[in-house]
Scaffold this active site. Sequence first.
Site, PDB file in Angstrom:
ATOM      1  N   LYS A 165       0.868  -1.181   0.000  1.00  0.00           N
ATOM      2  CA  LYS A 165       0.000   0.000   0.000  1.00  0.00           C
ATOM      3  C   LYS A 165       0.905   1.230   0.000  1.00  0.00           C
ATOM      4  O   LYS A 165       1.464   1.585   1.030  1.00  0.00           O
ATOM      5  CB  LYS A 165      -0.872   0.010   1.269  1.00  0.00           C
ATOM      6  CG  LYS A 165      -2.224   0.736   1.139  1.00  0.00           C
ATOM      7  CD  LYS A 165      -2.156   2.223   0.919  1.00  0.00           C
ATOM      8  CE  LYS A 165      -1.788   3.003   2.166  1.00  0.00           C
ATOM      9  NZ  LYS A 165      -1.734   4.474   1.875  1.00  0.00           N
ATOM     10  N   GLU A 170      11.015   1.888   9.794  1.00  0.00           N
ATOM     11  CA  GLU A 170      12.012   2.952   9.612  1.00  0.00           C
ATOM     12  C   GLU A 170      11.206   4.237   9.717  1.00  0.00           C
ATOM     13  O   GLU A 170      10.384   4.525   8.844  1.00  0.00           O
ATOM     14  CB  GLU A 170      12.668   2.732   8.253  1.00  0.00           C
ATOM     15  CG  GLU A 170      14.009   3.369   8.139  1.00  0.00           C
ATOM     16  CD  GLU A 170      13.868   4.652   7.403  1.00  0.00           C
ATOM     17  OE1 GLU A 170      13.803   4.596   6.184  1.00  0.00           O
ATOM     18  OE2 GLU A 170      13.788   5.700   8.047  1.00  0.00           O
ATOM     19  N   CYS A 194      14.064  11.269   5.454  1.00  0.00           N
ATOM     20  CA  CYS A 194      14.120  10.998   6.896  1.00  0.00           C
ATOM     21  C   CYS A 194      15.531  11.187   7.442  1.00  0.00           C
ATOM     22  O   CYS A 194      15.733  11.285   8.636  1.00  0.00           O
ATOM     23  CB  CYS A 194      13.644   9.583   7.178  1.00  0.00           C
ATOM     24  SG  CYS A 194      14.512   8.368   6.194  1.00  0.00           S
ATOM     25  N   GLU A 203      10.427  16.945  14.269  1.00  0.00           N
ATOM     26  CA  GLU A 203      10.749  16.783  12.854  1.00  0.00           C
ATOM     27  C   GLU A 203       9.830  17.670  12.001  1.00  0.00           C
ATOM     28  O   GLU A 203       8.610  17.556  12.085  1.00  0.00           O
ATOM     29  CB  GLU A 203      10.575  15.319  12.451  1.00  0.00           C
ATOM     30  CG  GLU A 203      10.927  15.032  10.994  1.00  0.00           C
ATOM     31  CD  GLU A 203      10.810  13.555  10.631  1.00  0.00           C
ATOM     32  OE1 GLU A 203       9.758  12.935  10.894  1.00  0.00           O
ATOM     33  OE2 GLU A 203      11.803  13.016  10.096  1.00  0.00           O
TER      34      GLU A 203
HETATM   35  O1  LIG Z   1      18.735   4.579   1.294  1.00  0.00           O
HETATM   36  C1  LIG Z   1      17.920   3.769   1.743  1.00  0.00           C
HETATM   37  O2  LIG Z   1      17.981   2.530   1.536  1.00  0.00           O
HETATM   38  C2  LIG Z   1      16.824   4.259   2.574  1.00  0.00           C
HETATM   39  O3  LIG Z   1      16.125   3.439   3.158  1.00  0.00           O
HETATM   40  C3  LIG Z   1      16.556   5.664   2.630  1.00  0.00           C
HETATM   41  C4  LIG Z   1      15.586   6.128   3.465  1.00  0.00           C
HETATM   42  C5  LIG Z   1      15.219   7.489   3.428  1.00  0.00           C
HETATM   43  C6  LIG Z   1      14.116   7.877   4.079  1.00  0.00           C
HETATM   44  O4  LIG Z   1      13.580   9.071   4.002  1.00  0.00           O
END
Ligand SMILES: O=C(O)C(=O)/C=C/C=C/O
Length: 494
Positions: free
Chosen positions: A186, A262, A296, A398
């Site tokens: 999703k 994450e 992020c 954030e």
């Molecule tokens: O670079 C990556 O594999 C990753 O997971 C980046 C994440 C960024 C999130 O905003």
Amino acid sequence: MSHAVPWPVSLSPTRNYVDGQFVTTAKTFPNICPINGVKLADVHEADAGLVDRAVHAARQALSGPWGRMSPAERSAVLHKVADGIERRFEDFVAAEVSDTGRPVAQARTLDVYRGVANFRTFADLARLAGGETFDMRTADGQDIMNYTVRKPHGVVGIISPWNLPLLLLTWKVAPALACGNTVVVKPSEETPSSATLLAEVMHEAGVPPGVFNLLHGFGPDSAGEFLTRHPELDAITFTGESRTGSTIMKAAAEGVREVSFELGGKNAAVVFADADFDEAVAGVIRSSFTNSGQVCLCSERVYVERSIFDRFVAALKEKTEALKIGYPDEDGVNMGSLISHGHRDKVLSYFKLAVEEGATVVTGGGVPHFGDERDQGAFVQPTIWTGLPDTARCVREEVFGPVCHIAPFDTEEEVIARVNDSPYGLAACVWTTNLKRAHNVSRQFRVGIAWVNTWFLRDLRTPFGGAKLSGLGREGGRHSLDFYSEISNICIRL
Ligand SMILES: O=C(O)C(=O)/C=C/C=C/O
């Protein structure tokens, strides 16, 4: 440069993809282009019934040809998917740019590039991964041997975010499939286009029906919630805001499903006086304003050693004001719009709050004026603050926009303590030419990943994830194989 409205149109009717079929529904919602606020397409929203059909199709596919494939056979399929993305590379670029307003150059060199790399990396890792074996003699003289085998969890639910749509979707889908799972995906309601293209590529690559399923919709009381609450999911992986992560975690607790999150961050960049000054300025420009700050990993907190503080602030101001904000395909454009008017309102509320908290606005703090259709888009100015205490909300929460707060520091101990004084712990970067300092400082940050004299350089074999509110678990390399596999240990008395 004048542009036809909308710029450019999204390439695929954004349909769902369930059990190998593209599915339209009675209920649709608009996909709005954030460059000019114009509707790109109608998106077909999946209801609870379609979510249920997708999960059952994924379950069914596990006992079909997909479930009987060897890792090497699955690897070949994933390489065909990567070939398909490469064949339609510019379609994916246009889809990402339409949905997000990002520069074309970024979509090419980061988003779609990583879409291909993620599939190729995990296709190879899964094919080459071995297990573990242990030999021992027990105290009473029995010889035993242990070895591990990897099996798929089964049906994996994937909720992917709008900030790096294809990169983060494929960062989850590739290892999940490489390990033999089936997936129900999703994507964010803000960025349905590249996920729909991926379904087309999967279809064209001959991925068996039910292996990859795509549902469009929102979170609460929509496809996102129906999926994460579905009792027949074996694992859930999510990238997005910490608050949403905690809601999904509660849903995953029913049935004790595996979760990998994450989540958010309030990442710091630390610049020592012994850094290469120009490199550090360029690095902080990248880590603060890439993707309009909607990564992020971006640095919203910058700490600069006091002796170079004023010079650094002046240099960062100058470079920030030289950034080119505009259409995705303009020559030399550095920054596009934010993802939506709603998100822009959130970012502007922090611009307002910062002034109320007593910040000095070094540059930015408002909305650029173009005098054309882009004034109906979701643009904001890249912004720099100074003068706030570490306790200010704008230094702790954030923002997820093109903004950073710069503060001076005096000692290593002080700056390490300030960097770690955060409910988040995703990423940090440190700029110094002192090798001893680079190692000592970076390893004391309570974060998932620390960069030294660089930012967002990625080796896909490394563990990736966050500490504290920034997430649960690690993905990347064998960490993804461990998350997306059920590992069994077999013990044999010889
Ligand atoms: O670079 C990556 O594999 C990753 O997971 C980046 C994440 C960024 C999130 O905003």
